[in-house]
Design a protein around this motif. Structure first.
Motif, PDB file in Angstrom:
ATOM      1  N   LEU A   3       0.825  -1.221   0.000  1.00 33.85           N
ATOM      2  CA  LEU A   3       0.000   0.000   0.000  1.00 33.85           C
ATOM      3  C   LEU A   3       0.850   1.257   0.000  1.00 33.85           C
ATOM      4  O   LEU A   3       0.462   2.282  -0.564  1.00 33.85           O
ATOM      5  CB  LEU A   3      -0.938  -0.006   1.215  1.00 33.85           C
ATOM      6  CG  LEU A   3      -2.118  -0.971   1.121  1.00 33.85           C
ATOM      7  CD1 LEU A   3      -2.773  -1.173   2.490  1.00 33.85           C
ATOM      8  CD2 LEU A   3      -3.156  -0.455   0.127  1.00 33.85           C
ATOM      9  N   ILE A   4       2.019   1.190   0.603  1.00 33.33           N
ATOM     10  CA  ILE A   4       2.906   2.350   0.639  1.00 33.33           C
ATOM     11  C   ILE A   4       3.843   2.386  -0.562  1.00 33.33           C
ATOM     12  O   ILE A   4       4.120   3.445  -1.120  1.00 33.33           O
ATOM     13  CB  ILE A   4       3.723   2.363   1.953  1.00 33.33           C
ATOM     14  CG1 ILE A   4       2.804   2.669   3.132  1.00 33.33           C
ATOM     15  CG2 ILE A   4       4.859   3.376   1.888  1.00 33.33           C
ATOM     16  CD1 ILE A   4       3.489   2.612   4.474  1.00 33.33           C
ATOM     17  N   ASN A  59       4.464  17.371   4.209  1.00 30.82           N
ATOM     18  CA  ASN A  59       5.131  16.068   4.090  1.00 30.82           C
ATOM     19  C   ASN A  59       5.678  15.594   5.430  1.00 30.82           C
ATOM     20  O   ASN A  59       5.627  14.400   5.738  1.00 30.82           O
ATOM     21  CB  ASN A  59       6.248  16.141   3.056  1.00 30.82           C
ATOM     22  CG  ASN A  59       5.749  16.626   1.706  1.00 30.82           C
ATOM     23  OD1 ASN A  59       5.592  17.830   1.491  1.00 30.82           O
ATOM     24  ND2 ASN A  59       5.475  15.697   0.800  1.00 30.82           N
ATOM     25  N   VAL A  60       6.191  16.509   6.217  1.00 36.24           N
ATOM     26  CA  VAL A  60       6.696  16.145   7.543  1.00 36.24           C
ATOM     27  C   VAL A  60       5.551  15.618   8.411  1.00 36.24           C
ATOM     28  O   VAL A  60       5.697  14.614   9.121  1.00 36.24           O
ATOM     29  CB  VAL A  60       7.381  17.350   8.212  1.00 36.24           C
ATOM     30  CG1 VAL A  60       7.737  17.026   9.666  1.00 36.24           C
ATOM     31  CG2 VAL A  60       8.631  17.746   7.438  1.00 36.24           C
ATOM     32  N   GLU A  61       4.402  16.272   8.348  1.00 35.05           N
ATOM     33  CA  GLU A  61       3.269  15.821   9.152  1.00 35.05           C
ATOM     34  C   GLU A  61       2.754  14.474   8.668  1.00 35.05           C
ATOM     35  O   GLU A  61       2.349  13.624   9.468  1.00 35.05           O
ATOM     36  CB  GLU A  61       2.159  16.868   9.131  1.00 35.05           C
ATOM     37  CG  GLU A  61       2.512  18.124   9.888  1.00 35.05           C
ATOM     38  CD  GLU A  61       1.279  18.935  10.273  1.00 35.05           C
ATOM     39  OE1 GLU A  61       0.207  18.335  10.457  1.00 35.05           O
ATOM     40  OE2 GLU A  61       1.404  20.164  10.375  1.00 35.05           O
ATOM     41  N   GLU A  62       2.761  14.250   7.361  1.00 35.37           N
ATOM     42  CA  GLU A  62       2.354  12.940   6.846  1.00 35.37           C
ATOM     43  C   GLU A  62       3.260  11.856   7.393  1.00 35.37           C
ATOM     44  O   GLU A  62       2.796  10.776   7.806  1.00 35.37           O
ATOM     45  CB  GLU A  62       2.379  12.945   5.319  1.00 35.37           C
ATOM     46  CG  GLU A  62       1.210  13.688   4.684  1.00 35.37           C
ATOM     47  CD  GLU A  62       1.240  13.617   3.169  1.00 35.37           C
ATOM     48  OE1 GLU A  62       1.705  12.565   2.650  1.00 35.37           O
ATOM     49  OE2 GLU A  62       0.814  14.569   2.515  1.00 35.37           O
ATOM     50  N   ALA A  63       4.560  12.104   7.410  1.00 41.98           N
ATOM     51  CA  ALA A  63       5.513  11.127   7.957  1.00 41.98           C
ATOM     52  C   ALA A  63       5.181  10.831   9.417  1.00 41.98           C
ATOM     53  O   ALA A  63       5.189   9.667   9.850  1.00 41.98           O
ATOM     54  CB  ALA A  63       6.939  11.652   7.828  1.00 41.98           C
ATOM     55  N   ALA A  71       9.044  -0.652   6.016  1.00 40.01           N
ATOM     56  CA  ALA A  71       8.203  -0.556   4.822  1.00 40.01           C
ATOM     57  C   ALA A  71       7.958   0.890   4.408  1.00 40.01           C
ATOM     58  O   ALA A  71       7.519   1.159   3.285  1.00 40.01           O
ATOM     59  CB  ALA A  71       6.865  -1.258   5.063  1.00 40.01           C
ATOM     60  N   LEU A  72       8.271   1.837   5.290  1.00 34.24           N
ATOM     61  CA  LEU A  72       8.110   3.258   4.971  1.00 34.24           C
ATOM     62  C   LEU A  72       9.230   3.795   4.082  1.00 34.24           C
ATOM     63  O   LEU A  72       9.150   4.924   3.596  1.00 34.24           O
ATOM     64  CB  LEU A  72       8.069   4.089   6.262  1.00 34.24           C
ATOM     65  CG  LEU A  72       6.849   3.930   7.174  1.00 34.24           C
ATOM     66  CD1 LEU A  72       7.033   4.756   8.437  1.00 34.24           C
ATOM     67  CD2 LEU A  72       5.569   4.345   6.455  1.00 34.24           C
ATOM     68  N   ARG A  73      10.275   2.994   3.859  1.00 33.46           N
ATOM     69  CA  ARG A  73      11.438   3.508   3.131  1.00 33.46           C
ATOM     70  C   ARG A  73      11.109   4.074   1.754  1.00 33.46           C
ATOM     71  O   ARG A  73      11.618   5.157   1.402  1.00 33.46           O
ATOM     72  CB  ARG A  73      12.501   2.415   3.015  1.00 33.46           C
ATOM     73  CG  ARG A  73      13.240   2.141   4.320  1.00 33.46           C
ATOM     74  CD  ARG A  73      14.291   1.063   4.172  1.00 33.46           C
ATOM     75  NE  ARG A  73      13.675  -0.211   3.796  1.00 33.46           N
ATOM     76  CZ  ARG A  73      14.346  -1.337   3.621  1.00 33.46           C
ATOM     77  NH1 ARG A  73      15.673  -1.344   3.775  1.00 33.46           N
ATOM     78  NH2 ARG A  73      13.731  -2.459   3.286  1.00 33.46           N
ATOM     79  N   PRO A  74      10.262   3.433   0.936  1.00 33.72           N
ATOM     80  CA  PRO A  74       9.947   4.043  -0.372  1.00 33.72           C
ATOM     81  C   PRO A  74       9.298   5.414  -0.235  1.00 33.72           C
ATOM     82  O   PRO A  74       9.605   6.337  -1.007  1.00 33.72           O
ATOM     83  CB  PRO A  74       8.992   3.026  -1.016  1.00 33.72           C
ATOM     84  CG  PRO A  74       9.273   1.743  -0.330  1.00 33.72           C
ATOM     85  CD  PRO A  74       9.641   2.098   1.077  1.00 33.72           C
ATOM     86  N   ILE A  93       9.636   7.504   2.301  1.00 35.33           N
ATOM     87  CA  ILE A  93      10.629   8.453   2.826  1.00 35.33           C
ATOM     88  C   ILE A  93      11.583   8.894   1.719  1.00 35.33           C
ATOM     89  O   ILE A  93      11.920  10.081   1.607  1.00 35.33           O
ATOM     90  CB  ILE A  93      11.386   7.824   4.003  1.00 35.33           C
ATOM     91  CG1 ILE A  93      10.429   7.653   5.192  1.00 35.33           C
ATOM     92  CG2 ILE A  93      12.585   8.691   4.401  1.00 35.33           C
ATOM     93  CD1 ILE A  93      11.026   6.890   6.347  1.00 35.33           C
ATOM     94  N   ARG A  94      12.021   7.931   0.873  1.00 35.02           N
ATOM     95  CA  ARG A  94      12.903   8.312  -0.248  1.00 35.02           C
ATOM     96  C   ARG A  94      12.221   9.309  -1.166  1.00 35.02           C
ATOM     97  O   ARG A  94      12.827  10.293  -1.594  1.00 35.02           O
ATOM     98  CB  ARG A  94      13.314   7.061  -1.030  1.00 35.02           C
ATOM     99  CG  ARG A  94      14.389   6.222  -0.370  1.00 35.02           C
ATOM    100  CD  ARG A  94      15.004   5.240  -1.356  1.00 35.02           C
ATOM    101  NE  ARG A  94      14.005   4.297  -1.849  1.00 35.02           N
ATOM    102  CZ  ARG A  94      13.773   3.106  -1.303  1.00 35.02           C
ATOM    103  NH1 ARG A  94      14.445   2.727  -0.230  1.00 35.02           N
ATOM    104  NH2 ARG A  94      12.869   2.288  -1.824  1.00 35.02           N
ATOM    105  N   GLU A  95      10.960   9.051  -1.470  1.00 26.32           N
ATOM    106  CA  GLU A  95      10.229   9.925  -2.384  1.00 26.32           C
ATOM    107  C   GLU A  95       9.975  11.293  -1.787  1.00 26.32           C
ATOM    108  O   GLU A  95       9.911  12.300  -2.506  1.00 26.32           O
ATOM    109  CB  GLU A  95       8.902   9.264  -2.757  1.00 26.32           C
ATOM    110  CG  GLU A  95       8.063  10.056  -3.746  1.00 26.32           C
ATOM    111  CD  GLU A  95       6.756   9.369  -4.091  1.00 26.32           C
ATOM    112  OE1 GLU A  95       5.882  10.025  -4.671  1.00 26.32           O
ATOM    113  OE2 GLU A  95       6.618   8.173  -3.773  1.00 26.32           O
ATOM    114  N   ASN A  96       9.821  11.356  -0.473  1.00 25.10           N
ATOM    115  CA  ASN A  96       9.441  12.610   0.179  1.00 25.10           C
ATOM    116  C   ASN A  96      10.582  13.297   0.924  1.00 25.10           C
ATOM    117  O   ASN A  96      10.333  14.315   1.582  1.00 25.10           O
ATOM    118  CB  ASN A  96       8.291  12.338   1.160  1.00 25.10           C
ATOM    119  CG  ASN A  96       6.976  12.087   0.452  1.00 25.10           C
ATOM    120  OD1 ASN A  96       6.219  13.003   0.165  1.00 25.10           O
ATOM    121  ND2 ASN A  96       6.706  10.819   0.154  1.00 25.10           N
ATOM    122  N   ALA A  97      11.799  12.774   0.813  1.00 24.19           N
ATOM    123  CA  ALA A  97      12.927  13.387   1.529  1.00 24.19           C
ATOM    124  C   ALA A  97      13.134  14.836   1.097  1.00 24.19           C
ATOM    125  O   ALA A  97      13.309  15.732   1.936  1.00 24.19           O
ATOM    126  CB  ALA A  97      14.192  12.565   1.303  1.00 24.19           C
TER     127      ALA A  97
END
Length: 318
Positions: free
Chosen positions: A168-169, A254-258, A281-284, A286-290
């Motif tokens: 899903l993520i 984006n920070v709040e979504e994280a 599983a959050l890594r994809p 986080i990479r996209e939203n860094a």
């Protein structure tokens, strides 16, 4: 909230009645497509449900359409909010107002095929390990012409919750799972829809940690794509300014979504190892939203300095 308490806050047009399914329809200025949406819901076959409408202080003909429908159909409970709660607040209020075992959100610009509710109800009732049933969808335009199709690409029925949240993520997909039928008591144990723009994705990822999803591969949802859709018509920052009802002045979408993803995993019924794997599983995401998160922080620093300077100027003028 029980029915009597809810009635004191905002009286409905009819008395109470029990039904296994509650359909929550949040609406704000939904006049263009609302009649079609209500008709498709009222024409659901072979299923017992009640329809709860939360009108977020509409200024068009929404109230009249809803009150007319409620007078004609005893399954409909119409509430006009005491104030505009924002889109998220209106959605979440409906979950607490309904008492049914099963709950689904319906959009005021979508439509259902006549058997959609019954098929989701039957599918979820037959699966004690499942928390959500959903269907495939046909995408339609403003004139109800077919412009696309949606089928679930994620392994949402997998036995491992980490696999479910990873898909899903990590997989690109439209999140039409959120229009499915939920076990309301499980839904109520989540954070519901958090106050960020992509809140439906966060909720569905969180819910996947509580149980499996049942998929019905039939296009029973008619999801309307049009230029007036809230998610399409405003940016993330503008969404915060128009839909947030809190007093936060610094916007970091984006920070709040994280942060909400982290809260979702922290509160889910997982063992220590599963929780660690769910965080991985959050890594994809986080990479996209860094990059966007770094920009959020930089812009918040500038906005914070501006707010501080403005406050200092007011103090000096005093």
């Amino acid at each position: 909230m029980n029915r009597k308490a809810a009635a004191k806050v905002a009286p409905t047009l009819i008395g109470t009645a029990s039904a296994p399914i509650a359909v929550g329809l949040p609406v704000y200025n939904g006049e263009p497509y609302l009649t079609r949406a209500l008709t498709s819901l009222r024409e659901q076959r072979d299923v017992d449900f009640e329809l709860w409408i939360g009108d977020n202080c509409s200024t068009d003909g929404t109230e009249e359409i809803c009150r007319d429908a409620a007078r004609e159909d005893e399954r409909i409970r119409y509430r006009r909010r005491e104030r505009n709660l924002g889109s998220t607040g209106n959605h979440n209020r409906l979950v607490h107002e309904a008492n049914a075992r099963f709950f689904t959100w319906a959009a005021s610009d979508d439509a259902y095929e006549p058997d959609r509710l019954r098929k989701m109800f039957d599918a979820l009732s037959d699966r004690p390990d499942a928390v959500l049933a959903f269907t495939s969808a046909r995408q339609i335009d403003a004139d109800e012409r077919t412009i696309g199709h949606w089928n679930n690409p994620c392994r949402t029925d997998h036995a491992d919750p980490v696999v479910r949240i990873r898909d899903l993520i990590g997989l690109p997909h439209e999140n039409y799972h959120c229009y499915g039928l939920y076990l309301r008591d499980v839904l109520a144990r989540t954070h519901l829809l958090p106050p960020v723009k992509n809140n439906d994705r966060i909720l569905i990822a969180e819910l996947a940690l509580y149980g499996r999803f049942v998929e019905i591969r039939e296009e029973l949802l008619l999801h309307r794509l049009h230029e007036r859709r809230l998610t399409q018509s405003v940016s993330s920052r503008d969404w915060y300014r128009t839909q947030r009802t809190d007093s936060k002045r610094l916007v970091m979408p984006n920070v709040e979504e994280a942060g909400w993803y982290l809260k979702a995993i922290a509160g889910a019924p997982l063992g220590r190892q599963q929780r660690a794997l769910a965080l991985l599983a959050l890594r994809p995401w986080i990479r996209e939203n860094a990059g966007p998160m770094a920009l959020n922080v930089a812009r918040a620093a500038v906005d914070g300095a501006r707010i501080a300077a403005s406050a200092s100027g007011r103090l000096l003028r005093k």
